[in-house]
Design a protein around this motif. Structure first.
Motif, short mmCIF file in Angstrom:
data_model
loop_
_atom_site.label_atom_id
_atom_site.label_comp_id
_atom_site.label_asym_id
_atom_site.label_seq_id
_atom_site.Cartn_x
_atom_site.Cartn_y
_atom_site.Cartn_z
N ALA A 451 0.83 -1.21 0.00
CA ALA A 451 0.00 0.00 0.00
C ALA A 451 0.87 1.26 0.00
N VAL A 452 1.95 1.22 0.75
CA VAL A 452 2.87 2.36 0.77
C VAL A 452 3.50 2.55 -0.61
N ARG A 453 3.95 1.44 -1.20
CA ARG A 453 4.59 1.51 -2.52
C ARG A 453 3.63 2.09 -3.56
N THR A 454 2.38 1.71 -3.49
CA THR A 454 1.39 2.19 -4.45
C THR A 454 1.10 3.67 -4.26
N ALA A 455 1.17 4.15 -3.00
CA ALA A 455 0.81 5.54 -2.71
C ALA A 455 1.92 6.53 -3.05
N LEU A 456 3.17 6.06 -3.19
CA LEU A 456 4.29 7.00 -3.32
C LEU A 456 4.35 7.73 -4.66
N PRO A 457 4.14 7.08 -5.81
CA PRO A 457 4.22 7.83 -7.07
C PRO A 457 3.21 8.98 -7.09
N GLY A 458 3.69 10.15 -7.40
CA GLY A 458 2.83 11.33 -7.40
C GLY A 458 2.82 12.05 -6.07
N LEU A 459 3.09 11.31 -4.97
CA LEU A 459 3.17 11.95 -3.66
C LEU A 459 4.54 12.58 -3.46
N ILE A 460 5.58 11.89 -3.92
CA ILE A 460 6.93 12.42 -3.86
C ILE A 460 7.53 12.37 -5.26
N ASP A 461 8.60 13.08 -5.45
CA ASP A 461 9.25 13.17 -6.76
C ASP A 461 9.64 11.78 -7.25
N ALA A 462 9.40 11.51 -8.54
CA ALA A 462 9.72 10.20 -9.11
C ALA A 462 11.20 9.89 -8.98
N ALA A 463 12.05 10.92 -8.97
CA ALA A 463 13.49 10.70 -8.89
C ALA A 463 13.93 10.17 -7.52
N VAL A 464 13.06 10.22 -6.51
CA VAL A 464 13.44 9.75 -5.18
C VAL A 464 12.59 8.58 -4.71
N LEU A 465 11.88 7.94 -5.63
CA LEU A 465 11.16 6.73 -5.24
C LEU A 465 12.16 5.67 -4.78
N PRO A 466 11.91 5.01 -3.66
CA PRO A 466 12.92 4.09 -3.10
C PRO A 466 13.12 2.84 -3.95
N ASP A 467 14.34 2.32 -3.90
CA ASP A 467 14.65 1.05 -4.56
C ASP A 467 14.04 -0.11 -3.78
N ARG A 468 14.02 0.04 -2.46
CA ARG A 468 13.45 -1.01 -1.60
C ARG A 468 12.62 -0.36 -0.51
N ILE A 469 11.59 -1.07 -0.04
CA ILE A 469 10.83 -0.66 1.13
C ILE A 469 10.87 -1.81 2.12
N VAL A 470 11.29 -1.51 3.34
CA VAL A 470 11.48 -2.54 4.36
C VAL A 470 10.64 -2.18 5.59
N GLU A 471 9.89 -3.14 6.08
CA GLU A 471 9.10 -2.91 7.30
C GLU A 471 9.93 -3.30 8.52
N LEU A 472 9.97 -2.41 9.53
CA LEU A 472 10.66 -2.67 10.79
C LEU A 472 9.68 -2.50 11.95
#
Length: 494
Positions: A451-472
């Motif tokens: 859900a986080v990965r889906t929400a990020l495009p358009g919310l933050i600059d495309a140039a800073v979309l993360p390579d990985r998302i890790v839950e801690l």
């Protein structure tokens, strides 16, 4: 101080019959380039563009795009570079801040950002703004064939070429170029250059590289190609979309004709890897120019080994002032002191060290939109050895992604504000070519990583979309204030 437009037109007058710009099988001579630029400027003025008008610009580097950008500046307008990959929300925020009166875009962008094609694009993860409607009452220019979605009143770029060459608007200190850098939808940030600030910095760049009249310079970067043209060189453009980092085998086919190559570190790494297995394809370059990100010793050593007869120049600068310093590759490799030697200060740059941080100024320094700049605190810890500049790390938290500086503090609050996200932190894990893998660590409270990965495009600059998302379960902290321990987090995620 150098007026970039006047210097370019003077170059056109010196060698009118020499080749100036080549893309595939089409070449413009310097006289052709001058006439097209001034013809476009005249046509735009006749259609109502007045000095100070801003033009939201989404045309890829190519013969038409370069001529249009220069023609807008020659007419007294301002080119506002607008990346459609930023996503709809951020693009709209940037457009609102820039307040353009005109939009120039490729016809394909109009088509896929409206009507039924927009839905198809979104289902494929492409979130484009509606170019036809994003700025009410804007005048529209388009390149390429007419397609559905292009406003009926839009003017085709080919019609602008029919204008008779006019007179260049005289004010070299007026704004000419706006480039958006980091920022979120709440606070987009834009750098504003004049013809003089651009010309002064790029004149330093041209002298350090030593462009030679008539030699071929391979790049898709305006900030490299324009000073090459001013020196009388022959700028060759790669086909639009041809990324040497992604398709080095295709890019390599362009190199036998080149005398000078500009590459960012990630692209150079890909080219060198290919040359290691195909040494017979090694080009005979006069000069290799590396910039856009830190140039680290392992990459530089490989470049020197595989291109033994090539002069190497490493560029250190930023969008606000380019270049700050330029290093000869061999001199950089010979440096044995502590820190990263980034070269000798450009002649137009004044530099000082304040509380360990590099502060620069000079006639090549841009402003921010609605915020004049007399000097720029770079965020780099540094020391000066005479006119030689050595970096010693960052005073601000920042990572490098390709050619983008990523300030995590801009984006973490936005991400943490998503429903079901309790905390978020970005870290950069560096590699040997000066790039960072960008990893987002999240503490979730009801949301999912998907859900986080889906929400990020358009919310933050495309140039800073993360390579990985890790839950801690928790983010590591340190000290009485329980401040995020970014170093510990990076080590845990490495």
């Amino acid at each position: 101080m150098t007026d970039i437009l006047r210097a370019l037109l003077d170059s056109c007058e010196r060698t009118p019959t020499a080749p100036a710009l080549t893309l595939r099988r089409t070449t413009l001579r310097y006289a052709d380039l001058r006439d097209r630029v001034l013809g476009v400027a005249s046509s735009l003025s006749e259609r109502g563009l007045v000095p100070g008008d801003r033009v939201l610009f989404s045309v890829r580097p190519g013969l038409d795009g370069i001529v249009l950008a220069l023609g807008i500046i020659a007419a007294g307008g301002t080119v506002v570079f607008a990346d459609p990959g930023a996503g709809d929300t951020l693009f709209r925020a940037r457009a609102q801040l820039a307040a353009p009166r005109w939009i120039a875009a490729e016809s394909l962008l109009y088509a896929v950002s409206s009507g039924p094609l927009r839905g198809i694009a979104r289902r494929r993860g492409i979130d484009l703004p509606d170019y036809a409607a994003i700025v009410p009452d804007a005048r529209h220019l388009y390149s390429g064939p007419w397609l559905p979605g292009v406003p009926k009143s839009a003017v085709a770029l080919r019609r602008l070429f029919r204008g008779s060459p006019g007179v260049v608007v005289a004010d070299p200190h007026a704004e000419a170029l706006v480039i958006f850098t980091s920022g979120t939808t709440d606070a987009p940030k834009a750098v504003v250059h004049s013809r003089t600030s651009l010309g002064t910095g790029l004149d330093d760049f041209a002298q350090a590289v030593g462009f030679v009249a008539g030699e071929r310079v391979l790049t898709d970067q305006l900030m490299v190609g324009i000073p090459a043209l001013i020196a009388g060189a022959h700028w060759e453009l790669p086909p639009p979309g041809l990324d040497p980092g992604a398709r080095p085998e295709r890019y390599l086919g362009l190199l036998p004709r080149a005398d000078v190559l500009f590459a960012v570190p990630a692209a150079l790494d890909a080219l060198l890897h290919l040359l290691e297995s195909r040494p017979e394809l090694t080009p005979h370059l006069r000069a290799l120019v590396i910039g856009g990100a830190p140039v680290l010793r392992p990459l530089l050593e490989r470049g020197r080994k595989q291109l033994p007869g090539t002069a190497i120049r490493c560029i250190y600068g930023m969008t606000e002032i380019l270049p700050v310093a330029i290093a000869d590759g061999d001199e950089k490799l010979e440096y044995t002191g502590a820190g990263d030697f980034v070269g000798t200060l450009a002649s137009s740059v004044s530099a000082s060290i304040r509380d360990g941080e590099l502060v620069v100024s000079g006639p090549g320094l841009a402003d921010y939109l609605d915020e004049p700049l007399d000097e720029l605190a770079t965020g780099d810890l540094a020391r000066l050895e005479g006119e030689r500049l050595v970096l010693a790390g960052r005073s601000k938290e920042m990572f490098i992604r390709g050619t983008t500086n990523v300030y995590p503090g801009l984006y973490e609050p936005v991400i943490a504000g998503l429903p079901g996200v309790r905390a978020a932190a970005l870290v950069g894990i560096p590699n040997q070519i000066g790039d960072d893998e960008l990893v987002l660590a999240v503490v979730l409270d009801g949301a999912t990583v998907d859900a986080v990965r889906t929400a990020l495009p358009g919310l933050i600059d495309a140039a800073v979309l993360p390579d990985r998302i890790v839950e801690l379960d928790e983010l590591p902290t340190a000290g009485r204030s329980a401040k995020l321990d970014r170093d510990a987090l990076a080590e845990a995620l490495r």
